[in-house]
Design an enzyme around this catalytic site. Structure first.
Site, PDB file in Angstrom:
ATOM      1  N   ASP A   1      -7.798  -6.242  18.199  1.00 50.08           N
ATOM      2  CA  ASP A   1      -6.630  -5.463  17.787  1.00 50.08           C
ATOM      3  C   ASP A   1      -5.389  -5.868  18.586  1.00 50.08           C
ATOM      4  O   ASP A   1      -5.481  -6.351  19.715  1.00 50.08           O
ATOM      5  CB  ASP A   1      -6.923  -3.964  17.977  1.00 50.08           C
ATOM      6  CG  ASP A   1      -5.973  -3.095  17.154  1.00 50.08           C
ATOM      7  OD1 ASP A   1      -5.393  -3.594  16.178  1.00 50.08           O
ATOM      8  OD2 ASP A   1      -5.811  -1.915  17.513  1.00 50.08           O
TER       9      ASP A   1
ATOM     10  N   GLY B   1      -0.257  -7.436  15.548  1.00 49.47           N
ATOM     11  CA  GLY B   1       1.064  -7.039  15.058  1.00 49.47           C
ATOM     12  C   GLY B   1       1.993  -6.686  16.213  1.00 49.47           C
ATOM     13  O   GLY B   1       3.142  -7.137  16.273  1.00 49.47           O
TER      14      GLY B   1
ATOM     15  N   HIS C   1      -1.114 -12.718  13.655  1.00 47.00           N
ATOM     16  CA  HIS C   1      -2.408 -13.050  13.058  1.00 47.00           C
ATOM     17  C   HIS C   1      -2.699 -14.542  13.225  1.00 47.00           C
ATOM     18  O   HIS C   1      -3.830 -14.938  13.495  1.00 47.00           O
ATOM     19  CB  HIS C   1      -2.439 -12.669  11.571  1.00 47.00           C
ATOM     20  CG  HIS C   1      -2.250 -11.197  11.323  1.00 47.00           C
ATOM     21  ND1 HIS C   1      -2.903 -10.236  12.069  1.00 47.00           N
ATOM     22  CD2 HIS C   1      -1.479 -10.517  10.427  1.00 47.00           C
ATOM     23  CE1 HIS C   1      -2.547  -9.030  11.633  1.00 47.00           C
ATOM     24  NE2 HIS C   1      -1.679  -9.170  10.651  1.00 47.00           N
TER      25      HIS C   1
ATOM     26  N   LEU D   1     -25.121 -20.094  18.947  1.00 47.59           N
ATOM     27  CA  LEU D   1     -24.448 -18.810  18.720  1.00 47.59           C
ATOM     28  C   LEU D   1     -24.324 -18.487  17.227  1.00 47.59           C
ATOM     29  O   LEU D   1     -23.990 -19.362  16.434  1.00 47.59           O
ATOM     30  CB  LEU D   1     -23.034 -18.887  19.328  1.00 47.59           C
ATOM     31  CG  LEU D   1     -22.112 -17.693  19.077  1.00 47.59           C
ATOM     32  CD1 LEU D   1     -22.489 -16.526  19.977  1.00 47.59           C
ATOM     33  CD2 LEU D   1     -20.648 -18.083  19.309  1.00 47.59           C
TER      34      LEU D   1
HETATM   35  C1  IPE Z   1      -9.304  -2.265  13.599  1.00 50.94           C
HETATM   36  O1  IPE Z   1      -7.958  -2.407  13.811  1.00 50.94           O
HETATM   37  C2  IPE Z   1      -9.747  -3.225  12.526  1.00 50.94           C
HETATM   38  C3  IPE Z   1      -9.737  -4.625  12.920  1.00 50.94           C
HETATM   39  C4  IPE Z   1      -9.554  -5.079  14.117  1.00 50.94           C
HETATM   40  C5  IPE Z   1      -9.990  -5.558  11.838  1.00 50.94           C
HETATM   41  P1  IPE Z   1      -6.903  -1.458  13.079  1.00 50.94           P
HETATM   42  O2  IPE Z   1      -5.578  -1.833  13.602  1.00 50.94           O
HETATM   43  O3  IPE Z   1      -7.088  -1.531  11.609  1.00 50.94           O
HETATM   44  O4  IPE Z   1      -7.363  -0.028  13.591  1.00 50.94           O
HETATM   45  P2  IPE Z   1      -6.547   1.321  13.689  1.00 50.94           P
HETATM   46  O5  IPE Z   1      -5.852   1.502  12.368  1.00 50.94           O
HETATM   47  O6  IPE Z   1      -5.567   1.160  14.806  1.00 50.94           O
HETATM   48  O7  IPE Z   1      -7.567   2.366  13.991  1.00 50.94           O
HETATM   49  C1  IPE Z   2      -5.582  -6.622  14.378  1.00 49.06           C
HETATM   50  O1  IPE Z   2      -4.236  -6.564  14.651  1.00 49.06           O
HETATM   51  C2  IPE Z   2      -5.872  -7.465  13.161  1.00 49.06           C
HETATM   52  C3  IPE Z   2      -6.249  -6.683  11.987  1.00 49.06           C
HETATM   53  C4  IPE Z   2      -6.413  -5.397  11.928  1.00 49.06           C
HETATM   54  C5  IPE Z   2      -6.455  -7.416  10.760  1.00 49.06           C
HETATM   55  P1  IPE Z   2      -3.275  -5.492  13.972  1.00 49.06           P
HETATM   56  O2  IPE Z   2      -2.667  -6.128  12.770  1.00 49.06           O
HETATM   57  O3  IPE Z   2      -3.984  -4.224  13.725  1.00 49.06           O
HETATM   58  O4  IPE Z   2      -2.196  -5.342  15.101  1.00 49.06           O
HETATM   59  P2  IPE Z   2      -1.538  -3.984  15.635  1.00 49.06           P
HETATM   60  O5  IPE Z   2      -2.671  -3.073  15.999  1.00 49.06           O
HETATM   61  O6  IPE Z   2      -0.717  -3.446  14.516  1.00 49.06           O
HETATM   62  O7  IPE Z   2      -0.748  -4.398  16.821  1.00 49.06           O
HETATM   63 MG    MG Z   3      -4.254  -2.553  14.849  1.00 45.10          MG
END
Ligand code: IPE
Ligand code: IPE
Ligand code: MG
Length: 249
Positions: free
Chosen positions: A22, A25, A39, A133
């Site tokens: 996570d 973004g 990403h 792995l």
């Molecule tokens: C969790 O991240 C899902 C992935 C890493 C693919 P999110 O960004 O979607 O989770 P929330 O919305 O913060 O719980």
């Molecule tokens: C994790 O990063 C990737 C996915 C959920 C696909 P995010 O896109 O959720 O990034 P943040 O949490 O908004 O920073």
């Molecule tokens: Mg996220």
């Protein structure tokens, strides 16, 4: 790094590490970039972490790449993510084969575009002879989807008379899950600092050790991964027993 790796290898290496990747973004916004740039950088981290997990002798690495709930993001971001995931896996497949890494997929493929499923299946079959792995990607995955699907399949066996209600045990449930080919995660890592599990492997993480770091996924390094494993090695896993019982085992 070599010293760190050999130091860790003298202790218990988690057989299965699961990661909620996570913070892509937020990483991008912090640099004044579009979310998609995060990403793209996140893919580099996947390569780095797969490499170090493999070097440490981790058997299974499950990466949460796209959740069921992520389908509700703006369509443009969904399209970019799907394309990025598929393109990156195809690009990496020759290296995966060279490094003896086997690819696996868990998730609701019925919601994924056909082009993505076909191409991912090809990569899975191209790496199927690898014995090192297992890199398991959770795409279009959520634990509640998986558990619902599992309950349906078990119920179908009961209604067909091939399984009796009294034979439903935790082990039978394990064997019907999308993750039936792996042991439960020993270590669950979440980057990006949020203290939640976001619908990931809810059944399987019953006794996983949890490590949350504020570091955003694009900044998560091989050293950070080693640090998580080092902390894992310091934990006492009691599985409901007393500390004394565990130490006398
Ligand atoms: C969790 O991240 C899902 C992935 C890493 C693919 P999110 O960004 O979607 O989770 P929330 O919305 O913060 O719980
Ligand atoms: C994790 O990063 C990737 C996915 C959920 C696909 P995010 O896109 O959720 O990034 P943040 O949490 O908004 O920073
Ligand atoms: Mg996220």
């Amino acid at each position: 790094m070599e010293t760190i790796i050999s130091g860790l290898k003298s202790g218990t290496i988690p057989q299965h590490v699961a990661i909620i990747m996570d913070g892509n973004g937020r990483w991008a916004l912090k640099q004044g970039l579009e979310r998609s740039a995060g990403h793209v950088r996140g893919v580099d981290t996947v390569r780095q972490i797969t490499e170090i997990a493999s070097q440490l002798g981790v058997r299974y690495l499950t990466l949460y790449a796209f959740s069921t709930e992520n389908w509700n993001r703006p369509q443009k971001e969904v399209d970019i993510l799907m394309d990025l995931i598929v393109t990156a896996i195809e690009r990496e497949t020759p290296d995966l084969i060279r490094n003896n890494v086997r690819l696996a997929l868990i998730g609701d493929t019925s919601r994924m575009p056909d082009f993505a499923v076909d191409r991912l299946k090809r990569c899975i079959s191209d790496t199927s002879a690898s014995t090192g792995l297992t890199l398991c990607l959770a795409i279009s995955y959520s634990s509640r989807w998986e558990l619902t699907d599992t309950v349906r399949r078990i119920a179908a066996e009961v209604s067909q008379g091939t399984l009796s209600i009294n034979d439903i045990t935790p082990d039978i449930i394990d064997r019907h899950l999308a993750t039936s080919f792996m042991p439960d995660p020993d270590l669950l890592i979440r980057t990006g600092g949020d203290m939640r599990v976001s619908n990931f492997l809810l059944w399987q993480i019953a006794y996983s050790e949890i490590y949350v770091t504020d570091t955003y996924w694009p900044d998560f390094s091989q050293l950070d991964f080693c640090n998580a494993v080092a902390l894992f090695q310091k934990r006492e896993r009691r599985f409901g027993l007393t500390g004394e019982q565990v130490r006398n085992q």
